[in-house]
Design an enzyme around this catalytic site. Structure first.
Site, short mmCIF file in Angstrom:
data_model
loop_
_atom_site.label_atom_id
_atom_site.label_comp_id
_atom_site.label_asym_id
_atom_site.label_seq_id
_atom_site.Cartn_x
_atom_site.Cartn_y
_atom_site.Cartn_z
N HIS A 320 -11.39 -3.09 71.73
CA HIS A 320 -10.44 -3.65 70.75
C HIS A 320 -10.71 -5.03 70.54
O HIS A 320 -10.74 -5.41 69.42
CB HIS A 320 -9.05 -3.49 71.64
CG HIS A 320 -8.55 -2.25 71.89
ND1 HIS A 320 -8.29 -1.20 70.65
CD2 HIS A 320 -8.14 -1.62 73.13
CE1 HIS A 320 -7.93 -0.19 71.56
NE2 HIS A 320 -7.94 -0.33 72.86
N ASP A 371 -10.12 6.41 70.81
CA ASP A 371 -9.15 5.91 71.63
C ASP A 371 -8.32 7.08 71.99
O ASP A 371 -8.49 7.86 72.66
CB ASP A 371 -8.50 4.57 71.13
CG ASP A 371 -7.84 3.79 72.34
OD1 ASP A 371 -7.94 4.43 73.36
OD2 ASP A 371 -7.33 2.87 71.97
ZN LIG Z 1 -8.21 2.70 75.84
#
Ligand SMILES: [Zn+2]
Length: 494
Positions: A320, A371
């Site tokens: 991220h 994800d």
């Molecule tokens: Zn994750």
């Protein structure tokens, strides 16, 4: 009980209507080839494709010779098609790497779509995590990994932290859950980096885990290390061809700097022997609240805190990295770490938009991950990565299509620990994907060099992993029906 390996009712079946025995698929040119169903492949299989994406640009009439060890033995352009070749009609590109997956999050697709925030979404996700068993995880992972292959991902890095029973007690085999994921990956033929994740605390202050988090915890970094080392040690040589064990610290919430030091040190212990380090990943600065807590508790950002114990390096990947300071970007770049963007997830969870172009300009290698698996489409991930940057900057020139392909392929494979994957060239791993460019309304009329920018998972026609054809004519031998996936998903939700 862990009975996934004996579960014959879920054994791979040949593709209906295309196979005339349990282990043979008939290709478009009537070449009989072994399917992934029996896990075998001819030594020296040759493929031929009219268009191939290489580091020299798009080459025409290319023969790709693969070897029994799963590598590419030779790549020759200007080669005439030979009937002994397996014909991959379309544009062949390197296999995509999915650098960040939580397979079971797939069960959240289509529910909890709106309202709340990351933290309320997490409560829903924990409810699903509480229903996983090794057998259910094996069956669900098979379906999700098959969807990844059908979308053009040839490698997945599974960020795996559901280790134990709901009470926190180990299964009889403490690695039952990890082995379920490994078995699923092997059965469908996807390359797997299992990032065995250490998860010990509820927040940066070191608060104890709540009831639903107990199954994530090994109680200490030493116990985590003992378990993951046994998992890696017990892989056999055949498994090591496509399975790799890596490490992860879940986040600065779940691992203290002292915990993270043990994890990072283990990832690099092989350097002393002159061998490649293991990949080591961490969720980093996905949420503003995490940054605030970290600053309040340590006086540092999460990236700076991890720097104090030497977490960052060429084998590290920050997942991220949405809310970074300029200093964070500088220290990550100096270390050689990668950053995994998960654009469809970050948009779905309203995380924010990370500074992708700034990181790229600093020299950080970017990659992508699906994800939470609300979408499984590498082309969608690179398009959203680029779209977010365009919307932020008001410019249309942040990333070229070739650069986005590199993010999706070579950069990602490196972050998953497969440095010799991600390109179609001699001695690389024989992992590649062919897009159907003749019959796709999405691609029709596009310039060749921009096809990956307009393609979608629906356009993937063939997928080869380690020299084996695992997706043939847009189908996979182990493909679950929509009804089967819905039933499995319901078991996880109810
Ligand atoms: Zn994750």
């Amino acid at each position: 009980m862990n009975n996934y390996s004996d579960n014959r009712e879920h054994a791979v079946q040949p593709i209906a209507g295309t196979a005339n025995s349990s282990d043979v698929i008939v290709t478009a040119n009537n070449t009989n080839i072994p399917s992934v169903a029996n896990g075998t492949s001819r030594a020296g299989t040759t493929y031929w494709t009219p268009l191939c994406w290489t580091s020299n640009g798009i080459e025409h009439d290319v023969r790709i010779v693969t070897e029994a060890n799963g590598l590419i033995g030779a790549v020759r352009s200007g080669a005439a098609y030979d009937p002994s070749d397996i014909r991959l009609e379309g544009l062949t590109i390197p296999g995509a790497a999915n650098c960040h997956s939580h397979t079971f999050h797939r069960a959240l697709r289509g529910i909890d779509f709106a309202g709340g925030n990351f933290w309320s979404w997490r409560d829903t996700m924990y409810a699903i995590a509480s229903r996983l068993t090794p057998d259910l995880y094996f069956r669900y992972a098979k379906a999700v990994y098959t969807e990844m292959l059908l979308a053009g991902y040839t490698t997945v890095a599974e960020f795996h932290y559901i280790h134990h029973q709901l009470s926190g007690q180990s299964y009889n085999d403490p690695n039952a859950m990890g082995k379920a994921l490994i078995a699923a990956a092997q059965e469908v033929g996807i390359r797997l980096t299992l990032l065995d994740t250490c998860y010990l605390h509820a927040d940066v202050a070191g608060s104890p885990l709540n009831a639903k988090q107990q199954r994530f915890s090994d109680q200490s970094p030493e116990a985590w290390l003992e378990r993951v080392a046994a998992l890696e040690r017990n892989l056999d040589d055949a498994q090591r061809q496509t399975i790799r064990i890596g490490a992860a610290a879940h986040s600065v919430r779940a691992c203290s700097p002292q915990d993270a030091r043990i994890i990072a040190d283990w990832s690099r212990e092989s350097l002393a022997l002159g061998a490649e380090p293991r990949p080591v990943h961490i969720h980093l600065s996905e949420q503003v609240a995490e940054n605030k807590d970290c600053l309040r508790h340590s006086g540092m950002t999460p990236a700076a805190l991890m720097q104090t114990i030497g977490f960052w390096g060429g084998n590290a990947c920050a997942v991220h990295a949405t809310h970074l300071t300029a200093d964070d970007i500088t220290l990550l770049a100096a270390s050689g770490a990668s950053v995994a963007f998960c654009p469809t997830t970050e948009a779905n969870l309203a995380d924010g938009i990370g500074p992708a172009a700034a990181m790229r300009d600093a020299g950080i290698k970017l990659c992508i991950g699906s994800d939470e698996n609300v979408r499984i489409d590498p082309f969608e991930e690179i398009r959203q990565l680029d779209a977010h940057e365009r919307l932020l900057s008001g410019r249309r020139d942040a990333f070229s299509c070739a650069e986005l392909v590199n993010i999706m392929t070579a950069n990602g494979q490196r972050s998953c620990g497969w440095k010799n994957a991600g390109s179609v060239q001699e001695n690389a791993l024989a992992d590649f994907v062919t897009l159907d460019i003749a019959n796709s309304p999405r691609i029709a009329g596009a310039d060749l060099q921009n096809i990956p920018f307009v393609a979608s998972a629906s356009d993937v026609r063939y997928v080869v992993v380690g020299g084996k054809l695992v997706v043939n004519q847009g189908m996979h031998a182990a493909e679950a029906s929509a009804r089967e996936i819905a039933l499995l998903t319901k078991q996880l939700r109810d």
